[in-house]
Every structure is written in structure tokens, then in C-alpha cells.
Design a protein around this motif. Structure first.
Motif, PDB file in Angstrom:
ATOM      1  N   ALA A  99       6.696 -15.000   0.116  1.00 16.43           N
ATOM      2  CA  ALA A  99       5.768 -14.150  -0.633  1.00 16.43           C
ATOM      3  C   ALA A  99       5.979 -14.301  -2.134  1.00 16.43           C
ATOM      4  O   ALA A  99       5.016 -14.340  -2.912  1.00 16.43           O
ATOM      5  N   GLU A 100       7.243 -14.408  -2.561  1.00 22.79           N
ATOM      6  CA  GLU A 100       7.532 -14.551  -3.987  1.00 22.79           C
ATOM      7  C   GLU A 100       6.924 -15.828  -4.530  1.00 22.79           C
ATOM      8  O   GLU A 100       6.302 -15.846  -5.609  1.00 22.79           O
ATOM      9  N   GLN A 143      -1.624  -2.599  -6.608  1.00 21.51           N
ATOM     10  CA  GLN A 143      -0.225  -2.569  -6.175  1.00 21.51           C
ATOM     11  C   GLN A 143      -0.031  -1.815  -4.860  1.00 21.51           C
ATOM     12  O   GLN A 143       1.046  -1.869  -4.270  1.00 21.51           O
ATOM     13  N   ALA A 144      -1.053  -1.114  -4.410  1.00 21.25           N
ATOM     14  CA  ALA A 144      -0.932  -0.283  -3.205  1.00 21.25           C
ATOM     15  C   ALA A 144      -1.245  -1.088  -1.948  1.00 21.25           C
ATOM     16  O   ALA A 144      -1.958  -2.097  -2.001  1.00 21.25           O
ATOM     17  N   PRO A 145      -0.720  -0.657  -0.794  1.00 21.59           N
ATOM     18  CA  PRO A 145      -1.067  -1.333   0.456  1.00 21.59           C
ATOM     19  C   PRO A 145      -2.502  -1.028   0.861  1.00 21.59           C
ATOM     20  O   PRO A 145      -3.093  -0.031   0.420  1.00 21.59           O
ATOM     21  N   THR A 146      -3.067  -1.896   1.685  1.00 17.80           N
ATOM     22  CA  THR A 146      -4.413  -1.649   2.189  1.00 17.80           C
ATOM     23  C   THR A 146      -4.383  -0.554   3.242  1.00 17.80           C
ATOM     24  O   THR A 146      -3.342  -0.245   3.811  1.00 17.80           O
ATOM     25  N   THR A 196       4.546  -4.847  -1.660  1.00 23.55           N
ATOM     26  CA  THR A 196       3.186  -5.241  -1.280  1.00 23.55           C
ATOM     27  C   THR A 196       3.045  -6.736  -0.985  1.00 23.55           C
ATOM     28  O   THR A 196       2.495  -7.102   0.064  1.00 23.55           O
ATOM     29  N   PRO A 197       3.516  -7.651  -1.840  1.00 23.03           N
ATOM     30  CA  PRO A 197       3.313  -9.078  -1.531  1.00 23.03           C
ATOM     31  C   PRO A 197       3.984  -9.497  -0.229  1.00 23.03           C
ATOM     32  O   PRO A 197       3.421 -10.299   0.527  1.00 23.03           O
ATOM     33  N   ARG A 198       5.150  -8.964   0.050  1.00 20.75           N
ATOM     34  CA  ARG A 198       5.885  -9.347   1.266  1.00 20.75           C
ATOM     35  C   ARG A 198       5.084  -9.024   2.509  1.00 20.75           C
ATOM     36  O   ARG A 198       5.005  -9.807   3.452  1.00 20.75           O
TER      37      ARG A 198
END
Length: 266
Positions: A255-256, A115-118, A81-83
Motif C-alpha cells: 500500500a505504501e 482520509q476516511a474509510p468508505t 486507509t491506504p492499507r
């Protein structure tokens, strides 16, 4: 090219930029100022269990619970997700700060599972002056060496396919406006309602297609705008305003850094 624009923006590698993007992430996931104010108000008669130190610790726990983090050692790290979400965060800032579009609400802020994508259109925005226009923004991130990368023009999920589909979908536009009206802040609700009236008319101003592509600097190629620059008339009567954001290093490392810092900021 006529009324169409194709622009590149470079993100610098310094800590100030990481802090700036991290603050946006923290605001969308936690809204720390608002949350802390609410906690302080609620703790007025809970002195024995809600000291300042305990509230600060609670804020840290909340941030840890809701802000997703990168695991660079995991398999399929490119799907985390963050990436993928950091591209939307950068696009959010470019559309708001540089292009001066009004973004009534964010799907990252409103998603049910952190934690899920939009889901749905990545960013729905409005241009309010000189005339009200809808802004359709598909966001993609790619580390591919191909120029343009496949996410621009290849397949049903590409920028090209999704943008054309949404530009033709009047019911979808009304649904986006209704969603924005429901989720926006009180001080912007009147602006969204005005846009809903004007953009539902047959003589409404044509929309703006504002795709955003995020690329590592060493992967960017001169043809990355792809079909949008080769044939912008395909999206007519919409105006194309394509932005490429080039970041230092890899998407995963960027992203990290951002999401780890966002947890600290919150």
C-alpha cells in the motif's frame, strides 16, 4: 464446483504493476486528465496567474491534499486507509478486467473525506450479458496466519455474514442501484436504469456473490476460501465467484508503494 468458481490471482512485484494500480488510485482520487483539462480551460483568461508551470504545481498540491499516504511508523498501521483501501482497488481491477463486470461507480471516488474509510457495500457491480445480474462484492484484506482468516467467516463483519445479509436485502439492492445511477457516468446511466428495471422484478435473475480476499503470498493457505467453498449452497440462489489476490511482501509495504506512486502519477 458446479456453477461456483474459486480462483487465485498472483500480483507480481515489478514496477509496472505498482504503476498500474497507482494509476487507478490517482484516477479515483484526482482524475488528473479531467482536472488538468478543466484547469486549462479555466485559465484561458488568467495567463498572468495560471501558467503551465503553475498549473502543474497546483496539480501536485491537489494530489498531496487528497491522496492518503501510509505512515509505516505509526501505531495501528493496519487500520490506515491506504492499507485497507488497496485491497478494494485490486478487487476493482479484477472484477472489471478479468471478470468483465460493469462497475457503475466507486465509493472511493465518491467519498466525502479522502482520509476516511468508505461506507456501505465495498463494490457494487453488474453483469450485463447474457442476462442482467447484480454483483455483490465484499472485500477483505488479512495478514493472519490462520486459514481461513477470521475475516472470511467469523463475526458480524465477516464476508460470510455481510454477503448473506446483502443477498437477502431487496430494498438494499434497489438502494445500491439508485446510488449507482446517481453517481455513474452519463454514458453508463442508461445501462444502470435498465438494470434497475429488470432487477426490481419478481422474476429477476439471481445475484452473484463475488467476495475478494487480499493476502500476502506467505500467509495464504489452502483453506482460505472457507465457508464459501465448503457450503456454497448457503448463498443460493446466488452464484459464488470468490477471488483471492495474493501480493508480494506485506499489505502495508504494498500500500505504501502504491499510494506514494499514485501521488506522483497524479
Amino acid at each position: 464446483m458446479g456453477e461456483h468458481t474459486f480462483e487465485c490471482y498472483d500480483v507480481t512485484a515489478d514496477d509496472d504493476v505498482i504503476d498500474e494500480v497507482a494509476r487507478i488510485v490517482a484516477e479515483l482520487y484526482v482524475d488528473p486528465d479531467t482536472l488538468m483539462d478543466s484547469l486549462r480551460r479555466a485559465s484561458a483568461d488568467l495567463d498572468s496567474v495560471a501558467s503551465s508551470g503553475e498549473l502543474a504545481s497546483l496539480m501536485s498540491e491537489v494530489a498531496s491534499a487528497v491522496i492518503p499516504q501510509m505512515d509505516l511508523d505509526a501505531e495501528r498501521v493496519h487500520l490506515q486507509t491506504p492499507r485497507n483501501e488497496v485491497a478494494e482497488i485490486l478487487a476493482f481491477d479484477v472484477l472489471r478486467q478479468i471478470h468483465k463486470f460493469l462497475i457503475p461507480a466507486s465509493r472511493i471516488r465518491e467519498k466525502e473525506i479522502s482520509q476516511a474509510p468508505t461506507r456501505g457495500l465495498d463494490i457494487f457491480a453488474l453483469l450485463m450479458t447474457p442476462k442482467v445480474r447484480a454483483v455483490i462484492c465484499e472485500v477483505k484484506a488479512s495478514s493472519s496466519s490462520a486459514s481461513p482468516p477470521a475475516v472470511v467467516g467469523g463475526g458480524d463483519d465477516s464476508m460470510h455474514a455481510q454477503t448473506k445479509k446483502r443477498l437477502k436485502d431487496q430494498k438494499g439492492l434497489l438502494a445500491e442501484l439508485a446510488w449507482a445511477h446517481k453517481h455513474t457516468t452519463a454514458n453508463l446511466r442508461g445501462e444502470v436504469a435498465r438494470a434497475l428495471i429488470l432487477l426490481s422484478r419478481k422474476d429477476a435473475e439471481p445475484p452473484i456473490a463475488a467476495p475478494v480476499l487480499v493476502r500476502p503470498m506467505d500467509k495464504h493457505g489452502v483453506d482460505d476460501f472457507g465457508c464459501f467453498k465448503e457450503a456454497p449452497e448457503e448463498y443460493g440462489p446466488a452464484q459464488v465467484r470468490f477471488s483471492i489476490i495474493r501480493i508480494p511482501g506485506t499489505l502495508e509495504d504494498f500500500a505504501e508503494r502504491v499510494y506514494a506512486r499514485a501521488r506522483e502519477v497524479a
